[in-house]
Structures are given as C-alpha cells and as structure tokens.
Write an enzyme that holds these catalytic residues in place. Structure first.
Site, PDB file in Angstrom:
ATOM      1  N   CYS A 186      -4.930  -4.204  -5.496  1.00 51.71           N
ATOM      2  CA  CYS A 186      -6.150  -4.062  -4.148  1.00 51.71           C
ATOM      3  C   CYS A 186      -6.289  -2.914  -3.717  1.00 51.71           C
ATOM      4  O   CYS A 186      -5.152  -2.432  -2.891  1.00 51.71           O
ATOM      5  CB  CYS A 186      -5.628  -5.162  -3.005  1.00 51.71           C
ATOM      6  SG  CYS A 186      -6.818  -5.059  -1.678  1.00 51.71           S
ATOM      7  N   CYS A 203      -6.340  -2.473   0.156  1.00 47.90           N
ATOM      8  CA  CYS A 203      -5.202  -2.772   0.891  1.00 47.90           C
ATOM      9  C   CYS A 203      -4.178  -1.648   0.773  1.00 47.90           C
ATOM     10  O   CYS A 203      -3.463  -1.414   1.739  1.00 47.90           O
ATOM     11  CB  CYS A 203      -4.628  -4.189   0.284  1.00 47.90           C
ATOM     12  SG  CYS A 203      -5.604  -5.451  -0.096  1.00 47.90           S
ATOM     13  N   ASP A 204      -3.984  -1.257  -0.378  1.00 45.01           N
ATOM     14  CA  ASP A 204      -2.904   0.055  -0.316  1.00 45.01           C
ATOM     15  C   ASP A 204      -3.375   1.261  -0.589  1.00 45.01           C
ATOM     16  O   ASP A 204      -2.249   1.810  -0.789  1.00 45.01           O
ATOM     17  CB  ASP A 204      -2.123  -0.686  -1.734  1.00 45.01           C
ATOM     18  CG  ASP A 204      -1.699  -2.279  -1.473  1.00 45.01           C
ATOM     19  OD1 ASP A 204      -1.473  -2.554  -0.300  1.00 45.01           O
ATOM     20  OD2 ASP A 204      -1.646  -2.913  -2.486  1.00 45.01           O
TER      21      ASP A 204
END
Ligand code: NAP
Length: 319
Positions: free
Chosen positions: A132, A135-136
């Site tokens: 992701c 997300c990261d």
C-alpha cells in the site's frame, strides 16, 4: 435477527447500505480490518462522477459511510470467520460480534492485495515490504524504492511514490506493461522512475539492518542480480476475499463469486454479491457502487416476495 447483513464496506457495500437503509430495512453493516476498502488506500480519485476536481479516496468512503448512517444503517467491526447458508435465516460467525442471523446477506468483501510468494517477502512486510503506497510511502522520504508489477496499480503507485522517493524502480516480469496507455505515459514521463523489465522477482533480501534489496532473474539471459533498495511495494493485483464462504457460494477458479448475469444473485437465494468480490473485469469504484445498488434492490425484492415464508428441505433453502 437482521433483515439483511452487508459484509464489507467498500463502495459496493456502502452503496447497498444506503439503499437498504433508505428502504427502511435497517441493515447491519460489518466492517472488516480495512474499513472503506481499497479506496482508503488510494490517493486522489479523478474518475468518480460528480467530483470534477477529484476527491481523495478516504474522503469519498467517509462520505458514503455518513450517508448510510444518516438513513439508519448500523455499523459494527468484526471479521466473518464462517457462514452457514444451508437454510434461512442465514448464520454468520463473526469474530468480535459472535453469532449473527439474517434473512438475507449481501457479500461485498472486495479483494485483497496479492503477494509474490517469494522467500522472505511475508517476513519483511511492515519492515520494508508493503502492498500500500498511500499507507507507507511517507516512510520512504529521500529513499530508493522498488515497485513490482506492470498494471495500472503499479504505475499509479510508482508515480505516487516519486513524491517521497529519490528513485522508483519498476520491476516487471515481461517486456510489455499491462497498464493502460495513459498510466504508462504518465510513468514514462516521470524522470524519477527507472525500469527493470523482463525480470522475475526471486527473493526479498534482508540483513541485520533490515531490507537490502530484491533479487531478480533476467528472463532473457537467466542472469540473477540484486537490486538494492530501501522499500519494495508489491502491486500485482488482488485476490477476492471469499475464503470464509467455505465453498457454499459458486465462484470461478480464482475465487470471484459468480452472480447470475445482469443481477447480484448468487447460487443461494437470498445471498447477493456486489463489488470486486464478484467482478474481476471492471473493478472500479463506480462499477462497485452500481453493483451495490443492484444488490440492495435485488435484496429488497427478495424480501418482498419471500419474507420469512421460506421452506427448508434437506438443509436447502427453496423458494
Ligand atoms: P492487473 O491489471 O491484474 O496487473 C497486475 C500486474 O502484476 C501485471 O502486470 C502482472 O504481470 C503482474 N503480476 C501478477 N502476478 C505476478 C507475479 N506473481 N509476479 C510478478 N508479477 C505479477 O492488476 P492492477 O494493476 O491491480 O489493476 C487491476 C484493475 O484495476 C485493472 O482493471 C486496472 O485498470 C484497474 N486500476 C485502475 C486504476 C486507474 O485507472 N486509476 C488504478 C489501479 C487499478 P503480467 O502483465 O505479466 O500479467
């Protein structure tokens, strides 16, 4: 006992919930570990009608959820472990919520990111390997990153990650990309993106200090090399989340739920499916939302016609 339970809260489940709640069916909506679904892991959505300036994925999902709640949908967090569709009322065993019963079920559990299944990949998730980018990506500011895959997701993630990384290397197993032309062009025009095509990922290599790189094999020469990197983002598509169905619902060989063409009906009367869990072809937020609407309307009609007057013969629900 619920009239209907919606399992999953992506655009399909939430649209179904909006329609069901407005029809006064007071749906219970079960939110899994990724409330809002895949759109909460994306950035700007530019092609959802009604938003000429684009909308952030998480914001869009939040608005859909608010809309469903406004009309009376009940949301609860849980993980469906088992389903019993042998007769109505249907039963769901839900970690966090216990055993639940419902006259009808709408399956909208979507699909999850696929992994490469190479050595050391799983072990390094959260320690340099991710599925992701939104997300990261932030954690890789000023670092070098690899994105694996040749589809639209890989192009989108690669482009997005150039916001943080000094270099994004796309590793793809073929010479040709699968991504749409517009997404390919965008990636090719991005000077921070470099390409390692026709390379098969072999192993995630790590040491005492964490991730070292991705070992790949050149498909033409057979030569192996270690591509050093600080982060690996795997963007090779998704797997439908249908494991908990225990074979009661007809699926294709990959696991996508099969619905009767032009409807959301599964092989079990009263169980409906919508969104990516039954769509391996279009997989768009807007098609998921549309199919969520279909599932809600099919469900309403089913309840109107069948109510609770369904007979049970040898464990099979019959109309
Ligand atoms: P996809 O189109 O199925 O592409 C998956 C990619 O990963 C392919 O290039 C595939 O290689 C590669 N791959 C699969 N398994 C692999 C393995 N085991 N090892 C190495 N490589 C592997 O999936 P997607 O990119 O997630 O896109 C899914 C759908 O969503 C598509 O319809 C896409 O158009 C849509 N989408 C649209 C947007 C957008 O328009 N903004 C963004 C993201 C996704 P091969 O090419 O060799 O098969």
């Amino acid at each position: 006992m619920y009239k209907t339970i919606v399992v999953g809260t992506g655009p399909a489940g939430l649209t179904a919930a909006i329609y069901l709640a407005r029809a006064n069916l007071q749906p219970l909506v079960i939110e899994g570990p990724e409330p809002g679904g895949q759109l909460t892991t994306t950035t700007e959505v530019e092609n959802f009608p009604g938003f000429p300036d684009g909308v952030m994925g998480p914001e869009l999902m939040d608005k859909m959820r608010q809309q469903a709640e406004k009309f009376g949908a009940e949301f609860r967090r849980g993980w469906v472990e088992e389903a019993d569709f042998s007769k109505r009322p249907f039963k769901l065993k839900v970690d966090g919520l216990g055993d639940l019963e419902a006259e009808t079920i709408i399956l909208s559990t979507g699909a999850s990111a696929k992994l490469l299944n190479i050595p050391n990949e799983k072990e390094m998730i959260g320690r340099g390997v991710s599925t992701c980018a939104t997300c990261d990506g932030f954690f890789f500011r000023g670092k070098k990153i690899i994105v694996v895959g040749g589809g639209d997701s890989a192009m989108e993630e690669a482009n997005f990650l150039t916001r943080f990384a000094t270099e994004v290397r796309v590793v793809h197993r073929r010479n040709e990309l699968r991504a749409s032309k517009i997404m390919q062009d965008r990636a090719r025009e991005n000077e921070k993106i470099v390409w390692s095509l026709n390379k098969t990922p072999l192993e995630v290599v790590s040491g005492d200090k964490g991730l070292i790189g991705l070992k790949v094999k050149d498909n033409e020469t057979g030569q192996e090399e270690l591509l050093e990197t600080n982060g690996i983002f795997v963007a090779i598509g998704h797997q439908p989340n249908t494991g908990f169905l225990g074979g009661q619902i007809d699926t294709d060989s990959v696991g996508y739920v099969q619905v009767k063409p032009g409807t959301s009906e599964t092989n079990i009367p009263g169980v409906f499916a919508c969104g990516d869990v039954q769509d391996s072809k279009y997989r768009q937020a807007i098609t998921a939302a549309g199919s969520g609407c279909m599932a809600a309307l099919d469900c309403e009609r089913f309840l109107e016609h069948h109510g609770s007057n369904i007979m049970h013969v040898e464990g099979q629900a019959v109309q």
